[in-house]
Design an enzyme around this catalytic site. Structure first.
Site, PDB file in Angstrom:
ATOM      1  N   GLY A  34       0.676  -1.008   0.361  1.00 33.56           N
ATOM      2  CA  GLY A  34       0.106   0.066  -0.140  1.00 33.56           C
ATOM      3  C   GLY A  34       1.132   1.274  -0.121  1.00 33.56           C
ATOM      4  O   GLY A  34       0.250   2.507   0.159  1.00 33.56           O
ATOM      5  N   CYS A  35       2.153   1.013  -0.109  1.00 28.72           N
ATOM      6  CA  CYS A  35       3.096   2.392  -0.117  1.00 28.72           C
ATOM      7  C   CYS A  35       3.335   2.030  -1.620  1.00 28.72           C
ATOM      8  O   CYS A  35       4.043   1.123  -1.909  1.00 28.72           O
ATOM      9  CB  CYS A  35       3.745   1.967   0.648  1.00 28.72           C
ATOM     10  SG  CYS A  35       3.586   2.808   2.812  1.00 28.72           S
ATOM     11  N   GLN A  36       3.262   3.723  -2.073  1.00 24.91           N
ATOM     12  CA  GLN A  36       4.031   4.173  -3.218  1.00 24.91           C
ATOM     13  C   GLN A  36       5.491   3.603  -3.368  1.00 24.91           C
ATOM     14  O   GLN A  36       5.899   3.231  -4.446  1.00 24.91           O
ATOM     15  CB  GLN A  36       3.791   5.473  -3.627  1.00 24.91           C
ATOM     16  CG  GLN A  36       3.785   5.705  -5.218  1.00 24.91           C
ATOM     17  CD  GLN A  36       3.534   7.071  -5.450  1.00 24.91           C
ATOM     18  OE1 GLN A  36       3.093   7.524  -4.284  1.00 24.91           O
ATOM     19  NE2 GLN A  36       3.223   6.946  -6.373  1.00 24.91           N
TER      20      GLN A  36
END
Length: 140
Positions: free
Chosen positions: A50-52
């Site tokens: 969920g982290c870019q």
């Protein structure tokens, strides 16, 4: 120190800065002081989904307290995870599970992040709490 006391200290520190450029610079400095994750833990299973940008978090139980180490390939993100590690590391799993994260809103962090970074922040908090649940289960 309790999680709440640490969070209150973080809020106090951020309130010393007049604008968000200064706060971003401070977050970058915090990122530089982050206890760096050992390279052996920079593996896919420690990546936060969920982290870019890439964010690795590793947790170990020491004397019934969780100790987190982390790293990121992006400087702002590294500052964000440094704040969370500071708030939750060296705390009992149950305390981490029960901890509120209102301090994030109090320092205005979520509203000053891009939507993708704000989602990443939520994912980081969720992952740290999941580690706490896993370790609390082992303790019981």
């Amino acid at each position: 120190m309790t999680i709440q006391e640490i969070q209150d200290n973080i809020v106090d520190e951020f309130s010393m800065f007049d604008d968000w450029m200064q706060r971003y610079e401070y977050m970058i400095e915090l990122g530089k002081s982050l206890p760096i994750i050992d390279d052996q833990y920079k593996i896919d299973e420690n990546l936060i989904k969920g982290c870019q940008s890439k964010v690795w978090v590793h947790a170990e139980l020491e004397d019934d307290k969780l100790v987190f180490t982390a790293d990121s390939d992006a400087i702002i993100t590294k500052g964000i995870i440094a704040i969370l590690v500071r708030a939750f590391s060296n705390q009992k799993p149950q305390d981490i599970i029960n901890a509120e994260t209102d301090f994030i809103d109090e320092i205005g962090l979520k509203e000053h992040l891009s939507p993708t970074r704000a989602n990443g922040l939520v994912s980081m908090i969720k992952q740290l709490k999941l580690y706490a649940v896993a370790y609390q289960t082992q303790l019981n």
